[in-house]
Design an enzyme around this catalytic site. Structure first.
Site, mmCIF file in Angstrom:
data_model
loop_
_atom_site.group_PDB
_atom_site.id
_atom_site.type_symbol
_atom_site.label_atom_id
_atom_site.label_comp_id
_atom_site.label_asym_id
_atom_site.label_seq_id
_atom_site.Cartn_x
_atom_site.Cartn_y
_atom_site.Cartn_z
ATOM 1 N N ALA A 1 0.831 -1.202 0.000
ATOM 2 C CA ALA A 1 0.000 0.000 0.000
ATOM 3 C C ALA A 1 0.870 1.258 0.000
ATOM 4 O O ALA A 1 1.997 1.249 0.493
ATOM 5 C CB ALA A 1 -0.918 0.010 1.219
ATOM 6 N N GLY B 1 0.475 -5.549 0.293
ATOM 7 C CA GLY B 1 -0.472 -5.523 -0.818
ATOM 8 C C GLY B 1 0.148 -5.918 -2.138
ATOM 9 O O GLY B 1 -0.528 -6.451 -3.023
ATOM 10 N N GLU C 1 -0.098 -9.565 -2.119
ATOM 11 C CA GLU C 1 -1.499 -9.943 -2.328
ATOM 12 C C GLU C 1 -1.894 -9.772 -3.796
ATOM 13 O O GLU C 1 -2.610 -10.620 -4.355
ATOM 14 C CB GLU C 1 -2.411 -9.130 -1.396
ATOM 15 C CG GLU C 1 -2.226 -9.560 0.057
ATOM 16 C CD GLU C 1 -3.041 -8.761 1.036
ATOM 17 O OE1 GLU C 1 -3.818 -9.371 1.778
ATOM 18 O OE2 GLU C 1 -2.904 -7.509 1.048
#
Length: 172
Positions: free
Chosen positions: A61, A102, A105
C-alpha cells in the site's frame, strides 16, 4: 507516472512505476486496471505480465494514502485483485527484489507468479497490528503450504524466493 503499458509481441506488460517501492496508491491501481482492460480488449494480446520498475515489484500500500478516502476508492486493492483473477487471459506477476504486503497480495491474485532468486516476499503489516486485508491470508497457504504461510502471516516474517521445478496444475 504510476504504471506504464506496452505490448511486446503478444504480451502486454504493465510496469508499476511509483517510486520508491511502487506503492499501490490510487493512481497506480487505476493504471493497472486500465492496462488489464486494454489488454483484454486487444485480440492480439494473449497474456499479461505485471512487474515493477526500479527497486521493487511492490512494497504494498502507498502509506501516503493511509487514512484518506483514496485508500478505499475504486479500484481498491481487493477489486484490483479480483480483476486479475477474473481476467480471461493469463496474468503473470514478474516479481523481483521486494514483494510485500499488498504487492504480495496482488501477485497472489495473478494466475501465475515468477520471482527472481532472492526476492524478498512478506506480509509485514502484522508488525504494525494490521491483518492482511486483500485476501493474502487465504491465497498464501494455497501457494506456499500452510506451515510456511502461517509463519509469514502471524510473524510478518519474510522469505527469499527460491527456484524449483513446478508441475502442471501448480499455481506457484
Amino acid at each position: 507516472m504510476s504504471a506504464s503499458y506496452e505490448v511486446r509481441g503478444a504480451v502486454a506488460v504493465i510496469t508499476l512505476n511509483n517510486p520508491p517501492v511502487n506503492g499501490l496508491g490510487l493512481a497506480t491501481r487505476q493504471a493497472i486496471a486500465a492496462g488489464i482492460e486494454q489488454a483484454v480488449a486487444d485480440a492480439a494480446v494473449t497474456a499479461i505480465v505485471i512487474t515493477g520498475a526500479g527497486k521493487a515489484f511492490s512494497g504494498g500500500a502507498d502509506i501516503r494514502e493511509f487514512g484518506s478516502p483514496k485508500a478505499l476508492q475504486e479500484p481498491n486493492l481487493l477489486s484490483l485483485i479480483r480483476l486479475c483473477e477474473s481476467t480471461p487471459k493469463p496474468v503473470v506477476a514478474a516479481i523481483h527484489t521486494v514483494c510485500m504486503g499488498g504487492g504480495l497480495e496482488l501477485a497472489l491474485g495473478c494466475h501465475y507468479r515468477v520471482a527472481s532468486p532472492g526476492a524478498q516476499i512478506a506480509l509485514p503489516e502484522v508488525k504494525l497490528g494490521l491483518v492482511p486485508g486483500a485476501g493474502g491470508t487465504q491465497r498464501l497457504p494455497r501457494v506456499l503450504g500452510v506451515e510456511t504461510a502461517l509463519n509469514m502471516i502471524v510473524k510478518g516474517a519474510g522469505v527469499a524466493a527460491w527456484s524449483e521445478a513446478v508441475g502442471p496444475g501448480d499455481r506457484r
